[in-house]
Design a protein around this motif. Structure first.
Motif, PDB file in Angstrom:
ATOM      1  N   ASP B  26      19.476  -8.406  -8.220  1.00 41.63           N
ATOM      2  CA  ASP B  26      20.462  -7.346  -8.259  1.00 41.63           C
ATOM      3  C   ASP B  26      20.211  -6.496  -9.496  1.00 41.63           C
ATOM      4  OD1 ASP B  26      22.963  -9.862  -8.966  1.00 41.63           O
ATOM      5  OD2 ASP B  26      21.055  -9.384  -9.919  1.00 41.63           O
ATOM      6  N   ARG B  27      20.672  -5.281  -9.430  1.00 42.09           N
ATOM      7  CA  ARG B  27      20.411  -4.375 -10.548  1.00 42.09           C
ATOM      8  C   ARG B  27      21.585  -4.475 -11.504  1.00 42.09           C
ATOM      9  NH1 ARG B  27      17.611   1.305 -10.071  1.00 42.09           N
ATOM     10  NH2 ARG B  27      15.884   0.045 -10.795  1.00 42.09           N
ATOM     11  N   SER B  28      21.314  -5.009 -12.656  1.00 45.25           N
ATOM     12  CA  SER B  28      22.338  -5.027 -13.697  1.00 45.25           C
ATOM     13  C   SER B  28      21.957  -3.940 -14.682  1.00 45.25           C
ATOM     14  CB  SER B  28      22.365  -6.398 -14.364  1.00 45.25           C
ATOM     15  OG  SER B  28      21.117  -6.636 -14.955  1.00 45.25           O
ATOM     16  N   ASP B  29      22.636  -3.897 -15.823  1.00 48.71           N
ATOM     17  CA  ASP B  29      22.333  -2.849 -16.798  1.00 48.71           C
ATOM     18  C   ASP B  29      20.918  -2.989 -17.322  1.00 48.71           C
ATOM     19  OD1 ASP B  29      24.831  -1.875 -16.450  1.00 48.71           O
ATOM     20  OD2 ASP B  29      25.714  -3.074 -18.067  1.00 48.71           O
ATOM     21  N   ALA B  30      20.461  -4.240 -17.387  1.00 46.71           N
ATOM     22  CA  ALA B  30      19.144  -4.492 -17.958  1.00 46.71           C
ATOM     23  C   ALA B  30      18.026  -4.115 -16.992  1.00 46.71           C
ATOM     24  CB  ALA B  30      19.021  -5.954 -18.345  1.00 46.71           C
ATOM     25  N   GLY B  31      18.345  -3.746 -15.765  1.00 48.27           N
ATOM     26  CA  GLY B  31      17.312  -3.400 -14.799  1.00 48.27           C
ATOM     27  C   GLY B  31      17.316  -4.360 -13.627  1.00 48.27           C
ATOM     28  N   THR B  32      16.348  -4.208 -12.746  1.00 42.53           N
ATOM     29  CA  THR B  32      16.303  -5.009 -11.526  1.00 42.53           C
ATOM     30  C   THR B  32      15.396  -6.218 -11.710  1.00 42.53           C
ATOM     31  OG1 THR B  32      16.617  -3.064 -10.183  1.00 42.53           O
ATOM     32  CG2 THR B  32      15.633  -4.954  -9.096  1.00 42.53           C
ATOM     33  N   THR B  33      15.845  -7.331 -11.151  1.00 47.39           N
ATOM     34  CA  THR B  33      14.949  -8.483 -11.073  1.00 47.39           C
ATOM     35  C   THR B  33      14.535  -8.666  -9.626  1.00 47.39           C
ATOM     36  OG1 THR B  33      16.079  -9.527 -12.903  1.00 47.39           O
ATOM     37  CG2 THR B  33      14.696 -10.936 -11.539  1.00 47.39           C
ATOM     38  N   ILE B 114       9.290   3.430   2.153  1.00 46.20           N
ATOM     39  CA  ILE B 114       9.403   2.893   0.798  1.00 46.20           C
ATOM     40  C   ILE B 114       8.265   3.381  -0.091  1.00 46.20           C
ATOM     41  CG2 ILE B 114       9.408   0.775  -0.564  1.00 46.20           C
ATOM     42  CD1 ILE B 114      10.693  -0.647   1.758  1.00 46.20           C
ATOM     43  N   LEU B 115       7.043   3.318   0.452  1.00 44.29           N
ATOM     44  CA  LEU B 115       5.877   3.661  -0.354  1.00 44.29           C
ATOM     45  C   LEU B 115       5.613   5.164  -0.304  1.00 44.29           C
ATOM     46  CD1 LEU B 115       3.500   0.732   0.604  1.00 44.29           C
ATOM     47  CD2 LEU B 115       4.768   1.039  -1.533  1.00 44.29           C
ATOM     48  N   VAL B 308       8.105  -6.181   2.014  1.00 37.26           N
ATOM     49  CA  VAL B 308       9.410  -6.106   1.359  1.00 37.26           C
ATOM     50  C   VAL B 308      10.433  -6.629   2.340  1.00 37.26           C
ATOM     51  CG1 VAL B 308      11.119  -4.559   0.326  1.00 37.26           C
ATOM     52  CG2 VAL B 308       8.669  -4.109   0.020  1.00 37.26           C
ATOM     53  N   THR B 309      11.262  -7.584   1.930  1.00 41.12           N
ATOM     54  CA  THR B 309      12.203  -8.174   2.883  1.00 41.12           C
ATOM     55  C   THR B 309      13.396  -7.256   3.101  1.00 41.12           C
ATOM     56  OG1 THR B 309      13.616  -9.314   1.312  1.00 41.12           O
ATOM     57  CG2 THR B 309      11.612 -10.454   2.004  1.00 41.12           C
ATOM     58  N   ALA B 310      14.075  -7.500   4.205  1.00 39.28           N
ATOM     59  CA  ALA B 310      15.242  -6.702   4.555  1.00 39.28           C
ATOM     60  C   ALA B 310      16.368  -6.915   3.554  1.00 39.28           C
ATOM     61  CB  ALA B 310      15.704  -7.058   5.966  1.00 39.28           C
ATOM     62  N   ARG B 311      16.318  -7.998   2.793  1.00 41.05           N
ATOM     63  CA  ARG B 311      17.397  -8.270   1.841  1.00 41.05           C
ATOM     64  C   ARG B 311      17.205  -7.543   0.523  1.00 41.05           C
ATOM     65  NH1 ARG B 311      21.136 -13.036   2.199  1.00 41.05           N
ATOM     66  NH2 ARG B 311      21.178 -12.399   0.050  1.00 41.05           N
ATOM     67  N   CYS B 312      16.063  -6.918   0.363  1.00 43.81           N
ATOM     68  CA  CYS B 312      15.803  -6.219  -0.893  1.00 43.81           C
ATOM     69  C   CYS B 312      16.592  -4.916  -0.929  1.00 43.81           C
ATOM     70  CB  CYS B 312      14.313  -5.929  -1.038  1.00 43.81           C
ATOM     71  SG  CYS B 312      13.918  -5.027  -2.533  1.00 43.81           S
ATOM     72  N   THR B 315      14.774  -0.699  -3.220  1.00 42.07           N
ATOM     73  CA  THR B 315      13.438  -0.476  -2.666  1.00 42.07           C
ATOM     74  C   THR B 315      12.560   0.333  -3.605  1.00 42.07           C
ATOM     75  OG1 THR B 315      14.343   1.368  -1.420  1.00 42.07           O
ATOM     76  CG2 THR B 315      14.074  -0.710  -0.240  1.00 42.07           C
ATOM     77  N   ALA B 316      13.181   1.082  -4.477  1.00 43.25           N
ATOM     78  CA  ALA B 316      12.377   1.843  -5.447  1.00 43.25           C
ATOM     79  C   ALA B 316      11.652   0.882  -6.373  1.00 43.25           C
ATOM     80  CB  ALA B 316      13.262   2.787  -6.249  1.00 43.25           C
ATOM     81  N   ALA B 317      12.369  -0.166  -6.803  1.00 40.16           N
ATOM     82  CA  ALA B 317      11.750  -1.174  -7.668  1.00 40.16           C
ATOM     83  C   ALA B 317      10.660  -1.912  -6.902  1.00 40.16           C
ATOM     84  CB  ALA B 317      12.808  -2.151  -8.163  1.00 40.16           C
ATOM     85  N   ALA B 318      10.955  -2.229  -5.621  1.00 46.81           N
ATOM     86  CA  ALA B 318       9.966  -2.920  -4.791  1.00 46.81           C
ATOM     87  C   ALA B 318       8.699  -2.085  -4.662  1.00 46.81           C
ATOM     88  CB  ALA B 318      10.550  -3.216  -3.417  1.00 46.81           C
ATOM     89  N   ALA B 319       8.892  -0.769  -4.486  1.00 45.95           N
ATOM     90  CA  ALA B 319       7.740   0.129  -4.357  1.00 45.95           C
ATOM     91  C   ALA B 319       6.910   0.104  -5.632  1.00 45.95           C
ATOM     92  CB  ALA B 319       8.207   1.544  -4.049  1.00 45.95           C
ATOM     93  N   GLU B 320       7.597   0.079  -6.767  1.00 43.78           N
ATOM     94  CA  GLU B 320       6.881   0.041  -8.042  1.00 43.78           C
ATOM     95  C   GLU B 320       5.997  -1.207  -8.137  1.00 43.78           C
ATOM     96  OE1 GLU B 320       8.649   0.717 -12.280  1.00 43.78           O
ATOM     97  OE2 GLU B 320      10.075   1.466 -10.790  1.00 43.78           O
ATOM     98  N   LEU B 321       6.589  -2.336  -7.779  1.00 40.01           N
ATOM     99  CA  LEU B 321       5.840  -3.595  -7.874  1.00 40.01           C
ATOM    100  C   LEU B 321       4.673  -3.615  -6.874  1.00 40.01           C
ATOM    101  CD1 LEU B 321       5.367  -6.434  -8.913  1.00 40.01           C
ATOM    102  CD2 LEU B 321       7.103  -7.257  -7.356  1.00 40.01           C
ATOM    103  N   LEU B 322       4.927  -3.183  -5.645  1.00 37.76           N
ATOM    104  CA  LEU B 322       3.854  -3.183  -4.643  1.00 37.76           C
ATOM    105  C   LEU B 322       2.697  -2.297  -5.080  1.00 37.76           C
ATOM    106  CD1 LEU B 322       5.137  -3.136  -0.952  1.00 37.76           C
ATOM    107  CD2 LEU B 322       4.287  -5.008  -2.348  1.00 37.76           C
ATOM    108  N   GLN B 323       3.036  -1.136  -5.649  1.00 34.89           N
ATOM    109  CA  GLN B 323       1.970  -0.230  -6.078  1.00 34.89           C
ATOM    110  C   GLN B 323       1.139  -0.858  -7.186  1.00 34.89           C
ATOM    111  OE1 GLN B 323       4.778   3.261  -5.940  1.00 34.89           O
ATOM    112  NE2 GLN B 323       2.813   4.313  -6.074  1.00 34.89           N
ATOM    113  N   TRP B 324       1.796  -1.664  -8.020  1.00 37.35           N
ATOM    114  CA  TRP B 324       1.056  -2.367  -9.087  1.00 37.35           C
ATOM    115  C   TRP B 324       0.138  -3.424  -8.477  1.00 37.35           C
ATOM    116  CZ3 TRP B 324       0.920  -1.627 -14.382  1.00 37.35           C
ATOM    117  CH2 TRP B 324       0.299  -2.647 -15.127  1.00 37.35           C
TER     118      TRP B 324
END
Lengths: 302, 419
Positions: B26-33, B114-115, B308-312, B315-324
C-alpha cells in the motif's frame, strides 16, 4: 451444601467420562475427516473448479454429472482395474512375506537386531529417495536388474517401460518398502506368545512346523486380521510410487484412482470431479472392507 | 452435536482470520512497497535477481520492492492457492506457458495500459507471443530459451556430415534421419542422438512440439477451445510418426540416462540452451545446428516472465519496477549472464557481443522459427496429456490411438473450463 454439589459434579462426570475423554479425538476427527468429507460429498454434485473460486456466481449444482462422466469414460475403469490389480498383488505378498520375515527374525537370536533394522530401514526412508533409486535399478539399459539378467544369460526386461510389467515392478518395490512395518507388528505379537506353549508342545513331541502351524499361526490370528486390513487400505491408497516413478504410464497402466484424483484436482483443477472420485473411492474401500469382514474369520478374545 | 457445530464454526473463523492478514502493498507517506514473487532458480540466478532488485531499491526512494522466493516445485499451485485466498503479491513471476491460465483466472492484469507504449518494440516475437492471451499482453520476460542440435564435430566429420549452421539452411527431417543413419552405421556403439527423454513432463512438450508445428500440426484449435481434430489430426499424427522413427530405429533411446553427449557417448543432442556452458566446460569440441523440421521449420521457446497481479493498486510503481527488470543494462544483462538465457531484447544483445558471437544461433532461431506453446487456460492439463502421449509414442505406442485418448481427455477439461 458444598459437599452435595461436589457429589453431583462427580456423578455427572462419571456418567459422561467416556464422552469427555474421547472428546479431543472426536473433535479432531470431525474437523479433519468428517467435515472435509461431507464437504467433498457436497462438492461432488457441483461444478466446483478453480474458476468457481475466483469468479463468484459460477458455482452450480450439476446433479450426477460428475459421476456419469466418470463411469462413462474408460479412464476411471482403467484406474479402478489398476488399483485392484495392485491390491491383489500386494496384500497376499506383503502379509505373507511379513509373516515369513517375522518368523526368520524371531528365530535368529544372534542376528535379530541387525535383521530387524535392515528390514525396517526402507519403511523409514523417504519414498522420494527410494523412487529415484528404484528407477535407476529398473532402467532397461544400464539398470542393475538387467545387468544381472544379462550376466546370467537371461534376456533383459523392459520393466517400467512396459505396460505389462510396470505395475508388477511398482508392486515389488512397494512390498519391499512396506514389508518391514507389518513384520514389526507380527514380531511384537510373536514375542507375546507365552513360551510355555512351545515348551509343552515340544515335550509332547511336536516339530518346528507343527509348532508354527498349531501354536504360532492360531495365536497370531487377531494380528493377521488387523494386518490384512491395514495393508489393504494402504494398498488402495497407492499414489506416491506411480506419481514419482511412472507418472501413471506407460499407456496409463499405473494410473491409480488416487493418481487420477490428484490429476483431476491439481492438474485439471476440477475439484467437483475430483471430489466425485474421492466419494467413489470411499465407497469402494468400504465395500471391500465389508466383503473382507464377511470372508475372514472373526477376531476372537484369547 | 450442536456444540460441535458451534466450535467448528469458531475454529473455521479463527483459521480464516489468521490467514487474512496479508503482506499487501500500500502507498503510505514513505512511498509504495511492492511485493514480488519469484521462483527459486539456480543459486547464481537467484543472487542476480536479488541484486537487480536491490539496485532498483537504491536507485530511487518512492517505490520499495520486497522480493520473496518461492520453491520452483509447486510454484503454480502456490500461486493458485494465494489467488483463491486473496493473498497475491503485486508483481508475479510466471512460467511462460501458464500466462493464459493466470490471465483467464483474473490473477494478472493486462500490461498494455500499464507500460509505456513502444517499450515492447525490440522484444523477441516469442516473448510477446508467450505473454499474450486474447489479444492482450499479460507478461514480459527478461530472457527466452530454445533447443539446438548440438553435435560432436570430429565424429560427424568422420562420417562426412556437415550440419547446417544457419536457420534458413536447417536440416529437413529426411536429411536429419539420413545423418543419423550414417552415424549409427559408422559408430554402432554410440547413441546417435541424445534427447533427454527421462526428464519427462514439461520437457517433452517443450522440446518436441516443434516437430508437430513444422508439419503444420497443432495441439489445439486456433481459438484454443478444442483438441479433437488438431492434436489427433492428420498433420500431427504424421509428424509424430516421423518422430517415433527416431526411437524405433534406435537413433534415440527413451531410457537413456541424461549426460551421454556430455560424456562423449552420444554423437548429437537435442539440447536446451543451458547445456551450452556445460558442454563447453566439459571441453567438448562441439558445434550447433538449428532444430530440424518436416515441411517447414519451428523451434521451442519460452521461459519465466513477469506480470502485474490484479491486486496491485499502484500500477505506476509496478510499471517502474517492470521497466527496471526489463531494462537492457539494469535487468537483462545481469540476469542473462547468470542463467545463460537468451536476452529478450535486441538492445541487451548489443551489450553482450560475446553472447551474440558464441550463441547467435539461439537468437536467430528464436527470431525466425521460435514459437510459444499453446495459450490455454488449462495449460497444465494440455502439457500433462501431451507429455504422457509423447512418452508412450517414443516407447512404441500407436500414434493415432494415443493422441485420440489425449485429445478426448483434454477436451473434457476444456469444455468444463469454457465458462
Amino acid at each position: 451444601m458444598q459437599k452435595h454439589s461436589c457429589d453431583r459434579l462427580g456423578q455427572w462426570l462419571d456418567q459422561r467420562a467416556g464422552l469427555l475423554l474421547s472428546l479431543p479425538a472426536l473433535l479432531l476427527l470431525l474437523a479433519f475427516v468428517i467435515l472435509p468429507f461431507t464437504m467433498a460429498v457436497y462438492a461432488s454434485f457441483t461444478n466446483q473448479s478453480v474458476r468457481t473460486f475466483m469468479q463468484p456466481g459460477t458455482l452450480a449444482y450439476v446433479g450426477w454429472d460428475n459421476y456419469r462422466e466418470l463411469l462413462g469414460d474408460g479412464d476411471f475403469g482403467q484406474a479402478l482395474f489398476n488399483t485392484m490389480y495392485f491390491v491383489a498383488l500386494v496384500v497376499p505378498l506383503q502379509v505373507g512375506l511379513a509373516l515369513a520375515l517375522a518368523v526368520l527374525v524371531n528365530g535368529a537370536e544372534m542376528w535379530r537386531r541387525m535383521l530387524r533394522i535392515s528390514f525396517f530401514m526402507p519403511v523409514i526412508t523417504s519414498m522420494a529417495v527410494l523412487a529415484v533409486v528404484w528407477t535407476l535399478l529398473f532402467n532397461p539399459g544400464a539398470g542393475v536388474f538387467n545387468t544381472l539378467l544379462r550376466a546370467l544369460q537371461l534376456s533383459p526386461q523392459p520393466f517400467l517401460s512396459s505396460p505389462r510389467q510396470a505395475m508388477l515392478c511398482l508392486a515389488a518395490m512397494s512390498v519391499w518398502q512396506g514389508v518391514g512395518f507389518q513384520m514389526m507388528i507380527f514380531l511384537a505379537a510373536m514375542q507375546s506368545i507365552p513360551p510355555a506353549l512351545y515348551e509343552a508342545a515340544r515335550i509332547e513331541g511336536a516339530g518346528r512346523w507343527q509348532c508354527f502351524r498349531r501354536i504360532t499361526l492360531p495365536m497370531l490370528k487377531n494380528t493377521t486380521i488387523f494386518v490384512v486390513y491395514i495393508t489393504t487400505v494402504f494398498a488402495f491408497k497407492l499414489f506416491v510410487q506411480p506419481h514419482l516413478i511412472t507418472q501413471g504410464g506407460p499407456r496409463g497402466s499405473t494410473r491409480t484412482l488416487i493418481l487420477m484424483l490428484y490429476d483431476e484436482a491439481f492438474t485439471n483443477m476440477r475439484y467437483g470431479k475430483a471430489a466425485a472420485i474421492s466419494v467413489m473411492f470411499f465407497v469402494l474401500v468400504l465395500l471391500v472392507t465389508f466383503v473382507q469382514r464377511r470372508l475372514m474369520p472373526r477376531e476372537e478374545r484369547l | 452435536m450442536f456444540k460441535f457445530t458451534i466450535s467448528m464454526v469458531c475454529m473455521a473463523a479463527l483459521l480464516a482470520g489468521s490467514g487474512g492478514c496479508g503482506q499487501r502493498a500500500d502507498r503510505s507517506d514513505a512511498g509504495t512497497t511492492l511485493v514480488v514473487w519469484a521462483h527459486e532458480g539456480q543459486p547464481a540466478e537467484k543472487a542476480a535477481l536479488q541484486s537487480v532488485i536491490e539496485a532498483f531499491n537504491r536507485s530511487q526512494t518512492s517505490v520499495a520492492a520486497r522480493l520473496e522466493f518461492k520453491q520452483e516445485q509447486g510454484y503454480g499451485d502456490r500461486v493458485n492457492a494465494a489467488a483463491m485466498a486473496g493473498q497475491l503479491p503485486d508483481i508475479l513471476e510466471v512460467d511462460g506457458p501458464y500466462t493464459a491460465h493466470f490471465a483467464d483466472l483474473g490473477v494478472l492484469q493486462p500490461l498494455n495500459e500499464i507500460l509505456p507504449p513502444g517499450l515492447t518494440n525490440d522484444f523477441l516475437p516469442t516473448i510477446l507471443q508467450q505473454g499474450s492471451y486474447q489479444d492482450k499482453l499479460y507478461t514480459l520476460g527478461a530472457f527466452d530459451s530454445t533447443v539446438a542440435l548440438f553435435y560432436d564435430r570430429a565424429r560427424l566429420a568422420a562420417c562426412g556430415i556437415t550440419p547446417p549452421q544457419s536457420v534458413q539452411a536447417a536440416w529437413t527431417w529426411d536429411e536429419f534421419m539420413a545423418a543419423l543413419a550414417k552415424i549409427s552405421e559408422q559408430y554402432p556403439d554410440l547413441l546417435p542422438l541424445e534427447t533427454f527423454m527421462t526428464w519427462g513432463g514439461e520437457w517433452l512438450t517443450y522440446a518436441f512440439l516443434p516437430v508437430v508445428w513444422s508439419n503444420g500440426g497443432r495441439v489445439l484449435a486456433p481459438d484454443g477451445r478444442q483438441a479433437e481434430g488438431y492434436l489427433n489430426g492428420p498433420a500431427t499424427v504424421a509428424a509424430l510418426r516421423a518422430w517415433q522413427q527416431l526411437f524405433q530405429r534406435g537413433y534415440a533411446d527413451p531410457d537413456a540416462t541424461p549426460g551421454m553427449f556430455q560424456h562423449g557417448q552420444a554423437a548429437m543432442a537435442l539440447g536446451v540452451f543451458n547445456r551450452w556452458p556445460i558442454f563447453r566446460d566439459a571441453e567438448l569440441d562441439f558445434g550447433m545446428s538449428p532444430y530440424p523440421g518436416l515441411q517447414s521449420s519451428a523451434s521451442p521457446s519460452g521461459s519465466w516472465c513477469w506480470g502485474v497481479t490484479a491486486r496491485c493498486r499502484d500500477t505506476a510503481a509496478a510499471a517502474e519496477l517492470l521497466q527496471w527488470l526489463l531494462d537492457p543494462r539494469q535487468g537483462l544483462e545481469p540476469l542473462c549472464r547468470a542463467n545463460g538465457g537468451v536476452p529478450s531484447r535486441a538492445a541487451a544483445l548489443a551489450l553482450m557481443p560475446d553472447y551474440q558471437e558464441t550463441r547467435g544461433l539461439f537468437v536467430e532461431q528464436l527470431r525466425l522459427t521460435g514459437r510459444a506453446r499453446p495459450a490455454t487456460p488449462r495449460y497444465g492439463t494440455v502439457t500433462t496429456e501431451v507429455s504422457r502421449a509423447l512418452d508412450d509414442i517414443a516407447r512404441g505406442a500407436d500414434v493415432q490411438q494415443t493422441l485420440d485418448g489425449a485429445a478426448r481427455r483434454i477436451d473434457a477439461v476444456l469444455r468444463d473450463a469454457g465458462g
